[in-house]
Design a protein around this motif. Structure first.
Motif: not given
Ligand code: SAM
Length: 300
Positions: A9, A13, A82, A106, A128-129, A132, A154-155, A157, A184, A188
């Motif tokens: 995703t 974006v 956005r 991010a 970010d995870h 990524t 970092e994750d 979660g 974001l 979650l």
């Molecule tokens: C839809 S993307 C949006 C990216 C950015 N915010 C944008 O709008 O351009 C969602 C982002 O949330 C991050 N993400 C989702 N779950 C995560 C987690 N548990 N820890 C860190 N990042 C997370 C994903 O890796 C992804 O980069």
């Protein structure tokens, strides 16, 4: 989401931003330099090749996105609004004295990289995870590092935001901060969203704000993406990043109040829906102030 693979995703974006750059009139909304920086980042990180960028910039791709608007009306252009909303929140926050910016989830967002030289006294953090964040770090490395831009892999979660930032010596939890959670929270689990807002209130100083986007809950209790909700939810599941959190706009203020924030409708500057999302801003509640007020009332 799939833990071992870069976010699909986030990639979508970023490519959407590139295509918006080819749509006439969009330069009125898109933050300056965002399209060029996003193209550079996607190529430098290895997320896509130059050919994909050329294709994404074409009028044909603009037509493809416009054609898909039958499913999610307004969603193509919504990414421009956005990005503009988030950047406005950051600029306004800095204007009011914020010295720290935190972008959660991010993805391939380039705001930190673009604004860091302009605001050299402000520290920009992105989390970010790892799958990524590592790819993005490679791209930023090639584009040019910024002294005041910190990329954290970092994750959230797995490890608490409070712990992640407390172990970062550049983070100042007493600093006025702007927190961005763009696209974001819908990914979650409900308990993680509540916890994230509570933690954000702990890691940021007085006068901080959080700006975020969210999907409203529909009458059937599911995230509401309009007429094609069922299909959308199914597609999100297939790509491994399902929408699992949403909220009714009228329930947002009490939710924020419970997690240490006050809904700031005037700061958001918009109450309408953009594509499938609403935009919101909240300011950190001054608990000390509230306690004092309660004590004074009791003395009366
Ligand atoms: C839809 S993307 C949006 C990216 C950015 N915010 C944008 O709008 O351009 C969602 C982002 O949330 C991050 N993400 C989702 N779950 C995560 C987690 N548990 N820890 C860190 N990042 C997370 C994903 O890796 C992804 O980069």
């Amino acid at each position: 989401m799939r833990k071992d693979k870069p976010s699909r995703t986030a990639y979508k974006v970023a490519l959407n931003v590139v295509t918006l750059g080819a749509k006439s009139g969009m330069d009125r909304f898109l933050p300056p330099g965002i399209v060029q920086a996003t193209e550079k980042l996607l190529v430098a990180s290895g997320a896509v090749g130059a050919r994909t960028i050329r294709w994404s910039r074409s009028q044909r791709m603009v037509s493809v996105y416009e054609a898909f608007d039958w499913m999610l009306p307004g969603q193509f252009e919504a990414f421009a609004h956005r990005k503009a909303f988030c950047e406005r929140q950051v600029r306004e926050g800095i204007g009011e004295g914020a010295t720290q910016i935190l972008v959660l989830g991010a993805g391939y967002d380039t705001m930190g990289w673009r604004l860091a030289p302009e605001f050299s006294c402000v520290n920009f953090f992105e989390i970010d995870h790892p799958a990524t964040a590592r790819l993005k770090a490679k791209g930023i490395d090639a584009m040019g590092l910024r002294d005041n831009l910190f990329l954290i892999a970092e994750d959230l979660g797995k490890r608490k935001l409070v712990d992640v930032l407390n172990s970062n010596e550049s983070w100042d939890k007493s600093a006025r901060t702007v927190i961005i959670a763009e696209g974001l929270v819908m990914y979650l689990p409900p308990e993680a969203v509540r916890d994230l807002f509570c933690q954000c209130a702990v890691i940021a100083g007085v006068g901080s704000r959080i700006a975020f986007t969210y999907i409203p809950t529909g009458a059937d209790g599911r995230p509401d993406a309009g007429r094609w909700t069922g299909l959308m939810l199914c597609l999100q599941k297939v790509i491994g990043e399902p929408w699992i959190w949403s909220i009714r706009p009228e329930e947002l203020s009490p939710f924020l109040a419970e997690t240490g924030w006050a809904n700031a409708l005037a700061l958001a500057g918009t109450t309408g829906k953009h594509g499938v999302e609403f935009y919101a801003v909240a300011t950190k509640k001054n608990l000390q102030h509230e306690k004092q007020g309660r004590a004074e009332n009791m003395q009366r």
